[in-house]
Design a protein around this motif. Sequence first.
Motif, PDB file in Angstrom:
ATOM      1  N   ASP A  10       0.801  -1.223   0.000  1.00 25.59           N
ATOM      2  CA  ASP A  10       0.000   0.000   0.000  1.00 25.59           C
ATOM      3  C   ASP A  10       0.838   1.280   0.000  1.00 25.59           C
ATOM      4  O   ASP A  10       0.303   2.370   0.132  1.00 25.59           O
ATOM      5  CB  ASP A  10      -0.932   0.002   1.216  1.00 25.59           C
ATOM      6  CG  ASP A  10      -0.177  -0.196   2.537  1.00 25.59           C
ATOM      7  OD1 ASP A  10       1.076  -0.140   2.540  1.00 25.59           O
ATOM      8  OD2 ASP A  10      -0.847  -0.433   3.573  1.00 25.59           O
ATOM      9  N   GLY A  11       2.152   1.128  -0.153  1.00 20.67           N
ATOM     10  CA  GLY A  11       3.004   2.309  -0.204  1.00 20.67           C
ATOM     11  C   GLY A  11       3.434   2.827   1.145  1.00 20.67           C
ATOM     12  O   GLY A  11       4.168   3.821   1.222  1.00 20.67           O
ATOM     13  N   TYR A  12       3.027   2.163   2.225  1.00 26.97           N
ATOM     14  CA  TYR A  12       3.387   2.641   3.556  1.00 26.97           C
ATOM     15  C   TYR A  12       4.538   1.867   4.189  1.00 26.97           C
ATOM     16  O   TYR A  12       4.948   2.179   5.306  1.00 26.97           O
ATOM     17  CB  TYR A  12       2.152   2.610   4.463  1.00 26.97           C
ATOM     18  CG  TYR A  12       1.134   3.648   4.055  1.00 26.97           C
ATOM     19  CD1 TYR A  12       1.303   4.997   4.365  1.00 26.97           C
ATOM     20  CD2 TYR A  12       0.023   3.288   3.306  1.00 26.97           C
ATOM     21  CE1 TYR A  12       0.390   5.950   3.963  1.00 26.97           C
ATOM     22  CE2 TYR A  12      -0.908   4.234   2.895  1.00 26.97           C
ATOM     23  CZ  TYR A  12      -0.711   5.568   3.225  1.00 26.97           C
ATOM     24  OH  TYR A  12      -1.622   6.510   2.802  1.00 26.97           O
ATOM     25  N   SER A  13       5.057   0.875   3.486  1.00 28.44           N
ATOM     26  CA  SER A  13       6.248   0.153   3.937  1.00 28.44           C
ATOM     27  C   SER A  13       7.225   0.086   2.780  1.00 28.44           C
ATOM     28  O   SER A  13       6.944  -0.558   1.756  1.00 28.44           O
ATOM     29  CB  SER A  13       5.897  -1.271   4.401  1.00 28.44           C
ATOM     30  OG  SER A  13       5.129  -1.255   5.578  1.00 28.44           O
ATOM     31  N   LEU A  14       8.346   0.781   2.921  1.00 31.91           N
ATOM     32  CA  LEU A  14       9.370   0.824   1.882  1.00 31.91           C
ATOM     33  C   LEU A  14      10.671   0.256   2.423  1.00 31.91           C
ATOM     34  O   LEU A  14      10.907   0.244   3.625  1.00 31.91           O
ATOM     35  CB  LEU A  14       9.597   2.265   1.408  1.00 31.91           C
ATOM     36  CG  LEU A  14       8.371   3.043   0.916  1.00 31.91           C
ATOM     37  CD1 LEU A  14       8.784   4.450   0.519  1.00 31.91           C
ATOM     38  CD2 LEU A  14       7.705   2.326  -0.246  1.00 31.91           C
ATOM     39  N   LEU A  15      11.508  -0.193   1.514  1.00 34.55           N
ATOM     40  CA  LEU A  15      12.811  -0.750   1.877  1.00 34.55           C
ATOM     41  C   LEU A  15      13.927   0.088   1.278  1.00 34.55           C
ATOM     42  O   LEU A  15      13.855   0.476   0.108  1.00 34.55           O
ATOM     43  CB  LEU A  15      12.938  -2.187   1.360  1.00 34.55           C
ATOM     44  CG  LEU A  15      14.332  -2.841   1.502  1.00 34.55           C
ATOM     45  CD1 LEU A  15      14.636  -3.141   2.962  1.00 34.55           C
ATOM     46  CD2 LEU A  15      14.408  -4.112   0.654  1.00 34.55           C
ATOM     47  N   LEU A  16      14.944   0.366   2.092  1.00 37.09           N
ATOM     48  CA  LEU A  16      16.181   0.921   1.548  1.00 37.09           C
ATOM     49  C   LEU A  16      17.075  -0.283   1.244  1.00 37.09           C
ATOM     50  O   LEU A  16      17.790  -0.785   2.109  1.00 37.09           O
ATOM     51  CB  LEU A  16      16.862   1.864   2.550  1.00 37.09           C
ATOM     52  CG  LEU A  16      18.160   2.491   2.014  1.00 37.09           C
ATOM     53  CD1 LEU A  16      17.849   3.497   0.907  1.00 37.09           C
ATOM     54  CD2 LEU A  16      18.947   3.166   3.130  1.00 37.09           C
ATOM     55  N   GLY A  17      16.974  -0.785   0.020  1.00 31.59           N
ATOM     56  CA  GLY A  17      17.733  -1.964  -0.369  1.00 31.59           C
ATOM     57  C   GLY A  17      19.021  -1.596  -1.060  1.00 31.59           C
ATOM     58  O   GLY A  17      19.257  -0.438  -1.420  1.00 31.59           O
ATOM     59  N   ASN A  18      19.855  -2.590  -1.267  1.00 38.22           N
ATOM     60  CA  ASN A  18      21.120  -2.363  -1.967  1.00 38.22           C
ATOM     61  C   ASN A  18      21.514  -3.619  -2.737  1.00 38.22           C
ATOM     62  O   ASN A  18      20.759  -4.581  -2.829  1.00 38.22           O
ATOM     63  CB  ASN A  18      22.220  -1.937  -1.000  1.00 38.22           C
ATOM     64  CG  ASN A  18      22.488  -2.960   0.086  1.00 38.22           C
ATOM     65  OD1 ASN A  18      22.150  -4.126  -0.042  1.00 38.22           O
ATOM     66  ND2 ASN A  18      23.090  -2.516   1.179  1.00 38.22           N
ATOM     67  N   GLY A  19      22.725  -3.602  -3.297  1.00 35.63           N
ATOM     68  CA  GLY A  19      23.173  -4.741  -4.080  1.00 35.63           C
ATOM     69  C   GLY A  19      23.265  -6.017  -3.283  1.00 35.63           C
ATOM     70  O   GLY A  19      23.132  -7.113  -3.837  1.00 35.63           O
TER      71      GLY A  19
END
Length: 330
Positions: free
Chosen positions: A88-97
Amino acid sequence: MSLSRRELLDTAARLTALAAWPGGATADDYPTRSIKLVIPYSAGAAGDQIGRPWADKVASLLGPVHVENIGGAGGAIGSAAVAQSAPDGYSLLLGNGSTQVTIPLSTAQPAYDTVRDFRAIYRLITSTLAFAVHPSLPVKDLRELAAFAKANPGGLSYGTPGVGTGNHLVGEMFRQQSGLAADLVHVPYRGMGPATNDLVSGQINSVIAVVSSQLLQLHFAGKLRLIAVTSDRRLSGAPEIPTVIESGMPGLRYAGWFGLFAPRATPDAIVQRIAVATRTAMADPQLQESYRAQGLEPDIDSGPDKFQRLVEDELARLAPVVRSIGLKRD
C-alpha cells in the motif's frame, strides 16, 4: 496474443493491489499517514546516512517518514519484512546490491525473491566498498594484505554485514584472486556498525565496508586505515587511497548502490508518486552535497523502470560469479 509468465504475474499483482485498495480508489490521496522506511541494518551504519537524509528531505513532499532499523542476516531480515508487508506504499525498503542481488543468489532457500516480491522505485546513490585494516596491521595495500594472510594462516579476519552480502562477495573474490585458502577468516556481523567498532577496538583486524563519512573520519583520525577502494577511480574526498585496479586486482571492482523498493503488488500510481517526490528531493543541492561528503554519488536521474532493469541486469551478471566461488549459505 499470449502473455509471458512474467506479464501474467505482473497483471495478477496489479489486480490484487487494486482489489485491496479501499473501494478501488486511486492513489490520488496517498499518503494519508506516515510512511515507514525500513533500513535493514543496525543503527549507525551506512544505511542510516543514506536513508535518513532522504526521509528528512522528502517529508515536505510526502509527509512524515518513520525510519526503522531492522538488522540481521546481512539485511535479509529487514528486507523480508518489507516483502511481506501490505502493498500500500506505507512500507518501503532501503535496499542495496547485497539485499536485492547477492543474498538472494547466494542463499539456498531465500526468504524473498527480488523480482517476484519487490518493485524498484528509485536508486538514491552509488557507492564503493573499501578494504580497511586496524592501524597495528603491518600492511599498506592489497598485495601486502594477501602476503600477511599467507604468512599468518588464520591470522587475518575480515568483518562484513553478513554472509552473502556484496561485502562478503568481494572478500571471497579477494580470497580467490590472492590464492588464499584457510588463511582468511570471514566474520559476519548484524551490520557494519558493530563490525567497524570491533575493528577499531582490535577484536578483528580488517573489514570490507561501504565508504561512509564515519569510515573516512576514522581513517583520517588514524583509528583505522583504508588501503583500497573498489571503484574505478579514487575518491575525491580521500585521493590518497588507491583503487583495486591500481593495486593489481581489477577483478575486485564493485559498484554498490542503495535505493528504494516497495512490495511487488504496490499500485503503479503510488510507485510513481514516490519516484516523482524522490526525484524532486534528489535535485536539492544540499542533499546532493550531504551524500558526496560521505564518499557517495547521488543519482538524480533514476526511476522505477530504469532501476528495475539495473537490478535485473545485476542479478544476471553476478549469478555466475556466485556459482564460481561456491558462495552458498543455508
